[in-house]
Motif scaffolding. Structure first.
Motif, PDB file in Angstrom:
ATOM      1  N   GLN A 180       0.682  73.047  74.158  1.00 41.43           N
ATOM      2  CA  GLN A 180       2.128  73.146  73.957  1.00 41.43           C
ATOM      3  C   GLN A 180       2.874  72.427  75.072  1.00 41.43           C
ATOM      4  O   GLN A 180       3.866  72.909  75.602  1.00 41.43           O
ATOM      5  N   GLY A 181       2.389  71.243  75.446  1.00 41.13           N
ATOM      6  CA  GLY A 181       3.017  70.507  76.533  1.00 41.13           C
ATOM      7  C   GLY A 181       4.427  70.053  76.227  1.00 41.13           C
ATOM      8  O   GLY A 181       5.258  69.941  77.133  1.00 41.13           O
ATOM      9  N   PHE A 182       4.718  69.788  74.956  1.00 41.09           N
ATOM     10  CA  PHE A 182       6.041  69.284  74.585  1.00 41.09           C
ATOM     11  C   PHE A 182       6.918  70.444  74.116  1.00 41.09           C
ATOM     12  O   PHE A 182       7.372  70.479  72.975  1.00 41.09           O
ATOM     13  N   ASN A 183       7.135  71.392  75.022  1.00 43.59           N
ATOM     14  CA  ASN A 183       7.933  72.564  74.667  1.00 43.59           C
ATOM     15  C   ASN A 183       9.357  72.415  75.190  1.00 43.59           C
ATOM     16  O   ASN A 183       9.635  71.650  76.110  1.00 43.59           O
ATOM     17  N   LYS A 184      10.272  73.196  74.616  1.00 42.28           N
ATOM     18  CA  LYS A 184      11.687  73.042  74.965  1.00 42.28           C
ATOM     19  C   LYS A 184      11.998  73.454  76.401  1.00 42.28           C
ATOM     20  O   LYS A 184      12.761  72.752  77.084  1.00 42.28           O
ATOM     21  N   PRO A 185      11.470  74.582  76.925  1.00 41.14           N
ATOM     22  CA  PRO A 185      11.798  74.931  78.314  1.00 41.14           C
ATOM     23  C   PRO A 185      11.431  73.838  79.315  1.00 41.14           C
ATOM     24  O   PRO A 185      12.215  73.523  80.217  1.00 41.14           O
ATOM     25  N   LEU A 199      20.054  60.549  87.472  1.00 45.28           N
ATOM     26  CA  LEU A 199      19.131  59.640  86.806  1.00 45.28           C
ATOM     27  C   LEU A 199      19.253  59.773  85.295  1.00 45.28           C
ATOM     28  O   LEU A 199      19.607  60.833  84.764  1.00 45.28           O
ATOM     29  N   GLU A 200      18.932  58.696  84.592  1.00 41.82           N
ATOM     30  CA  GLU A 200      18.956  58.729  83.136  1.00 41.82           C
ATOM     31  C   GLU A 200      17.775  59.540  82.621  1.00 41.82           C
ATOM     32  O   GLU A 200      16.645  59.377  83.076  1.00 41.82           O
ATOM     33  N   SER A 201      18.029  60.406  81.664  1.00 43.80           N
ATOM     34  CA  SER A 201      16.972  61.240  81.092  1.00 43.80           C
ATOM     35  C   SER A 201      16.516  60.665  79.758  1.00 43.80           C
ATOM     36  O   SER A 201      17.346  60.315  78.914  1.00 43.80           O
ATOM     37  N   PRO A 202      15.198  60.589  79.532  1.00 41.87           N
ATOM     38  CA  PRO A 202      14.705  60.154  78.227  1.00 41.87           C
ATOM     39  C   PRO A 202      14.673  61.280  77.198  1.00 41.87           C
ATOM     40  O   PRO A 202      14.225  61.068  76.072  1.00 41.87           O
ATOM     41  N   TYR A 203      15.139  62.473  77.593  1.00 40.19           N
ATOM     42  CA  TYR A 203      14.950  63.647  76.742  1.00 40.19           C
ATOM     43  C   TYR A 203      16.189  64.064  75.961  1.00 40.19           C
ATOM     44  O   TYR A 203      16.142  65.038  75.212  1.00 40.19           O
ATOM     45  N   GLY A 204      17.293  63.337  76.118  1.00 37.79           N
ATOM     46  CA  GLY A 204      18.515  63.739  75.428  1.00 37.79           C
ATOM     47  C   GLY A 204      18.354  63.815  73.922  1.00 37.79           C
ATOM     48  O   GLY A 204      18.756  64.790  73.284  1.00 37.79           O
ATOM     49  N   GLU A 205      17.735  62.769  73.340  1.00 37.12           N
ATOM     50  CA  GLU A 205      17.558  62.753  71.889  1.00 37.12           C
ATOM     51  C   GLU A 205      16.582  63.824  71.437  1.00 37.12           C
ATOM     52  O   GLU A 205      16.752  64.421  70.362  1.00 37.12           O
ATOM     53  N   LYS A 208      18.488  67.032  71.213  1.00 35.18           N
ATOM     54  CA  LYS A 208      19.373  67.044  70.050  1.00 35.18           C
ATOM     55  C   LYS A 208      18.591  67.352  68.781  1.00 35.18           C
ATOM     56  O   LYS A 208      19.052  68.104  67.913  1.00 35.18           O
ATOM     57  N   ARG A 209      17.395  66.749  68.669  1.00 35.35           N
ATOM     58  CA  ARG A 209      16.580  67.000  67.478  1.00 35.35           C
ATOM     59  C   ARG A 209      16.126  68.451  67.419  1.00 35.35           C
ATOM     60  O   ARG A 209      16.022  69.034  66.334  1.00 35.35           O
ATOM     61  N   TRP A 210      15.823  69.040  68.582  1.00 35.21           N
ATOM     62  CA  TRP A 210      15.465  70.456  68.591  1.00 35.21           C
ATOM     63  C   TRP A 210      16.592  71.295  67.990  1.00 35.21           C
ATOM     64  O   TRP A 210      16.360  72.199  67.201  1.00 35.21           O
ATOM     65  N   GLU A 211      17.829  70.977  68.392  1.00 38.28           N
ATOM     66  CA  GLU A 211      18.971  71.732  67.871  1.00 38.28           C
ATOM     67  C   GLU A 211      19.190  71.429  66.394  1.00 38.28           C
ATOM     68  O   GLU A 211      19.452  72.326  65.588  1.00 38.28           O
ATOM     69  N   GLU A 212      19.069  70.160  66.035  1.00 38.63           N
ATOM     70  CA  GLU A 212      19.324  69.748  64.652  1.00 38.63           C
ATOM     71  C   GLU A 212      18.374  70.417  63.681  1.00 38.63           C
ATOM     72  O   GLU A 212      18.770  70.878  62.610  1.00 38.63           O
ATOM     73  N   PHE A 213      17.080  70.466  64.045  1.00 36.70           N
ATOM     74  CA  PHE A 213      16.082  71.012  63.135  1.00 36.70           C
ATOM     75  C   PHE A 213      15.804  72.486  63.396  1.00 36.70           C
ATOM     76  O   PHE A 213      15.002  73.096  62.681  1.00 36.70           O
ATOM     77  N   ALA A 214      16.456  73.053  64.418  1.00 35.64           N
ATOM     78  CA  ALA A 214      16.312  74.473  64.743  1.00 35.64           C
ATOM     79  C   ALA A 214      14.848  74.891  64.796  1.00 35.64           C
ATOM     80  O   ALA A 214      14.422  75.876  64.199  1.00 35.64           O
TER      81      ALA A 214
END
Length: 290
Positions: A180-185, A199-205, A208-214
């Motif tokens: 479960q390495g790619f977890n939200k926390p 610094l620029e984060s590569p995780y913004g999108e 957003k997808r986590w929120e979009e797909f709940a």
């Protein structure tokens, strides 16, 4: 527990072992644990994802051979053993509607029949702990989902002398984990730390997808501290040169920030035949003390 501990990591394709749980494996190797990667397919239908290597005729025509060599190098870097289960990559279907999977590929195998190859390997290697993917495959690639399915069957069947009697002497593994390495926390912690540094984060999108797909949160039960092996993890990942762009998003988070903010690799305990106390910091918790 006086015998040598053994860990088996079941993965769909060459490169998955280096992007999911690689630092954990390197840590356990350094402690004397015997670690085996079981690779279900040869990655034959994988695309060349590194833009620097795209258009190379030799690579495109010999992708299976190239990816096998990459796996050999990654295996040496991590210090693990590795075995091929021999199934054929399904590819990642795209389009709407999705096209059918190729005939004979891993994703179309009968689950119980395909699990026999993994049962045989479990009985030969005799792991105490197995890691694999959750029911969603980590992401919905047909080979990742099939990897989950055969892992669940094999974990339950390997110790049963009445199942797969041709696959060798029964062996009962004690714990099964989902990567479960790619977890939200973790993703949120790294995202916020990057922004705090300007610094620029590569995780913004991603967020957003986590929120979009709940997407529901997973039950992260186990955080294995392994920050000192993150460099080995990245070196192993870069060994899969056709799959990883060294200038891509995988490597945009400064190493010191990673080690400070999230010095772990994360797992979800799916099955256990030993008593456990959660959360854990060791895949062998409850086994070492037995």
């Amino acid at each position: 527990m006086t015998e040598q501990l053994r860990l088996m990591a079941v993965h769909a394709h060459p490169d998955d072992e280096s992007s999911k749980g690689a630092a954990t494996m390197a840590k356990y190797v350094s402690e004397g644990v015997d670690v085996l990667v079981a690779t279900c397919t040869g990655g034959e239908r994988g695309s060349v994802l590194n833009p620097k290597l795209q258009g190379d005729t030799y690579i495109e025509e010999n992708i299976h051979e190239v990816r096998a060599r990459e796996m050999d190098l990654a295996r040496e870097i991590l210090g693990v053993k590795q075995a091929w289960l021999g199934f054929v990559d399904s590819g990642l279907p795209e389009g709407d509607p999705l096209p059918p999977l190729p005939e004979g590929c891993f994703g179309l195998q009968d689950v119980d029949e395909a699990a026999g190859a993994l049962v045989k390997l479990i009985r030969e290697f005799r792991p105490h702990v197995i890691t694999t993917y959750d029911e969603n495959g980590g992401y919905p690639h047909p080979d990742h989902i099939m990897t989950h399915k055969i892992s669940m069957v094999a974990f339950d069947a390997a110790g049963d002398p009445g199942r797969y009697p041709e696959a060798g002497e029964p062996w009962t593994p004690l714990k099964l984990y989902y990567n479960q390495g790619f977890n939200k926390p973790r993703t949120l912690a790294l995202h916020e730390a990057l922004e705090a540094r300007g610094l620029e984060s590569p995780y913004g999108e991603w967020l957003k997808r986590w929120e979009e797909f709940a997407r529901p949160e997973r039950n992260i039960s186990t955080h294995v501290p392994c920050a000192e092996f993150f460099e080995i993890r990245d070196k192993a990942l870069l060994a899969h040169a056709t799959q990883i762009d060294p200038d891509g998003g995988w490597f945009r988070v400064p190493m010191d920030l990673q080690k400070e903010v999230w010095p772990y690799e994360d797992y979800e305990l799916a099955k256990s035949r030993v008593d456990v106390s959660l959360p854990e910091d060791d895949l062998f918790a409850g086994i070492r003390e037995a």
